[in-house]
Design an enzyme around this catalytic site. Structure first.
Site, PDB file in Angstrom:
ATOM      1  N   GLU A 132      25.995   5.853 -18.420  1.00 41.58           N
ATOM      2  CA  GLU A 132      24.599   5.494 -18.129  1.00 41.58           C
ATOM      3  C   GLU A 132      23.895   4.962 -19.386  1.00 41.58           C
ATOM      4  OE1 GLU A 132      23.198   7.903 -14.211  1.00 41.58           O
ATOM      5  OE2 GLU A 132      22.739   8.868 -16.114  1.00 41.58           O
ATOM      6  N   GLU A 183      28.476   8.245  -9.254  1.00 42.76           N
ATOM      7  CA  GLU A 183      27.786   9.536  -9.287  1.00 42.76           C
ATOM      8  C   GLU A 183      26.884   9.597  -8.067  1.00 42.76           C
ATOM      9  OE1 GLU A 183      25.672  10.976 -12.651  1.00 42.76           O
ATOM     10  OE2 GLU A 183      27.260  10.479 -14.083  1.00 42.76           O
TER      11      GLU A 183
END
Length: 584
Positions: free
Chosen positions: A158, A234
């Site tokens: 991320e 995710e």
């Protein structure tokens, strides 16, 4: 050997379309004797892949070390995944977030303030390359094109939420390839145009992280990933907890409906989490977006498999959804059984302030050091100095990270917390011995405060003048369970910390246990020397999970370090976890 590739629209396994149905399972959050059980339960829910982060700071607590033993045996974990007939995704970071202490980055890395954080900086990159080399020495033989289970390896994590240093991402990708990783490389970002653009790199397959609005979020991902399979790597099917807040849950039906939309769109998925596990010891991270919020010990995450590895309603709801698209195994794990409920009496107190020399070795520092200046770096330390003057004054710290309990001539004065931005406290007398017990409650795991120092920052002053000449006693928490009282002594009622207590717990046979800490204050507990983690009466978590492999038939030794005030020195175990549910 099998071949795994990225096609125009699908992942391809030996040339045939293959959908990844993965679940996150962090080996470092699960007792190693339970890895095979958790992997098998993922298979029986209909998953075909296990995903794990790699926590750099767990493997390398000090420079020059890299531990691959016991609960950190990544090689064994990947072999167990393969033995179950499943595939694997490895996400080594170096930054992982994961609500893990410092986002997985070792604190020692930032003792040198010139070391960069998640950017192209030579000292940082040298350390990262050394770390990744160690990880890839384990992972390379387990790649699918060498007969192993590993399908994908992720670069960073991320990154678009943190920075946009393409040179840094390129250096990580190049080192990954140079180290022998041949499977496809991925990135993951939240599906906003800004984050996908900042956190991606041409040549790496982009994936997204989200927990709702799958159709819209996949559309944004497709704009930034024009070809190849769509993947939510995710899929947030739950959430984490921090001390002083509520226990987060999401309705099984709602999460299952979102999963259904995702699979109906043809996307691959990684459930975050399939099984959360536990932040054993003092490994929890923290958030700080203006208010410091340390995470609880449990990483149950309201996942399909709960903290103790038992299936939840979400497990069965997800299995039903997966069965609409793929064949699932015929059998499911049995439901949870009530855990044994032994009891014991905490006794034989060892009080820190009575004889602190027994708890460690004093070090003298003219100026008050931060924790990061000490080797090894503590998470709990006692500070001592003498105060002389002609009038009482106000003790002021530059900054408290994260909790400082102040004693004067052995009497409790009060506690300062980072959460409340406390920095100052009045002292009751003009002269005496000042003691300060400082606790690192977990390093920030997300955002710009990653890598910051712990302890007392910016020194201390009294009457506006700096206080110098400090004795510092770092507490070796691993050694505390062996610290014993010189004489047997019962504890009939409430007891004030800091104090070490112990109890004998008798059970008929090894079993998962749930230690009820509701009448205790704040501290850490061990069973048979195994660090169960932190407890805190403020909740929401009330029980500490004890894994079955830690428990012995017959007598077991429970050791508790109470830092606050224990209302009832009884050791009680309950049949089910109490994590803050309304029925608790």
């Amino acid at each position: 050997m099998p071949e795994f590739a990225i096609g125009e629209t699908d992942f391809l396994l030996d040339g045939r379309p293959f959908r990844i149905l993965s679940g996150a399972l962090h080996y470092f959050r699960v007792h190693p004797d339970l890895w095979a059980d958790r992997i098998d339960k993922a298979r029986r829910m209909g998953l075909n892949t296990i995903e794990t982060y790699v926590a750099w700071n767990a493997h390398a607590p000090e420079p020059g070390t890299f531990d691959l033993s016991g609960g950190l045996d990544l090689d064994r974990f990947l072999r167990l995944v393969a033995d179950a007939g499943m595939y694997a995704i490895v996400r080594p970071g170096p930054y992982i977030c994961a609500e893990w202490d410092n986002g997985g980055l070792p604190a020692w890395l930032f003792r040198d303030p010139s070391v960069g954080v998640r950017r192209y900086e030579p000292k940082y990159l040298d350390a990262v390359r050394e770390y990744l080399t160690k990880v890839y020495e384990v992972v390379v033989p387990h790649q699918i094109d060498r007969g192993g289970p590993v399908l994908l390896v992720q670069v960073e994590n991320e990154y678009g939420a943190f920075g946009d240093d393409k040179r840094y991402l390129k250096a990580l990708a190049e080192h990954t390839r140079e180290s022998g990783i041949t499977v496809p490389l991925t990135t993951v970002d939240q599906p906003t145009p800004e984050m996908l653009e900042a956190g991606s790199l041409d040549g790496l397959h982009r994936t997204a992280s989200f927990g709702s609005g799958a159709e819209a979020r996949l559309a944004i991902l497709r704009e930034h990933q024009p070809t190849g399979p769509l993947m939510c790597s995710e899929f947030w099917n739950g959430w984490f907890d921090h001390w002083g807040a509520h226990h987060h849950t999401t309705a099984a039906a709602d999460s299952a409906a979102e999963l259904d939309v995702l699979l109906a769109a043809g996307a691959s998925v990684n459930l975050y989490m399939f099984h959360g596990g536990t932040n054993f010891g003092l490994t929890n991270g923290a958030n700080d977006k203006g208010v410091y919020q340390p995470l609880v010990t449990s990483y149950d995450y309201d996942a399909p498999l709960d903290e103790a590895g038992d299936p939840t309603p979400k497990y069965h709801a997800f299995r039903d959804v997966i069965a609409r698209y793929h064949k699932v195994p015929d059998t499911v794990p049995p439901p949870a059984r009530p855990a044994p409920t032994p009891r014991g009496s905490l006794r034989d107190p060892v009080r820190l302030l009575d004889a602190p020399d027994r708890w460690g070795t004093w070090e003298f520092h003219e100026d008050l050091p931060v924790f990061d200046d000490l080797t090894p770096m503590p998470q709990l330390a006692l500070l001592r100095t003498s105060v002389a003057g002609d009038r009482p004054g106000v003790l002021t710290f530059g900054e408290v990270r994260d909790r400082a309990t102040v004693f004067f001539d052995g009497d409790l004065v009060g506690t300062l917390t980072r959460e409340h931005h406390d920095r100052a406290i009045p002292l009751p007398r003009a002269a005496g011995e000042l003691l300060v017990l400082v606790e690192d409650q977990g390093r920030v795991d997300y955002g710009p405060r990653i890598g910051e120092a712990k302890g007392i920052i910016g020194g201390a002053s009294l009457h506006g003048e700096p206080l110098a000449g400090w004795d510092v006693l770092p507490l070796d928490l691993a050694a505390l369970p062996s610290l014993r009282s010189s004489r047997p002594e019962s504890v009939p009622g409430p007891v004030a910390g800091p104090v070490l207590l112990r109890a004998q717990i008798d059970v008929d046979e090894p079993a998962d246990l749930f230690l009820d800490t509701g009448e205790w204050g704040k501290g850490v507990a061990w069973l048979n020397g195994f660090a169960l983690g932190r407890y805190w009466r403020r909740g929401p978590q009330r029980t500490l999970y004890v894994p079955r492999p830690v428990v012995r038939a017959g007598a077991n030794e429970l050791v508790v370090l109470e830092l606050g005030t224990m209302l009832d020195p009884a050791a009680r175990f309950v049949p089910r976890p109490l994590l803050g549910h309304t029925e608790a």
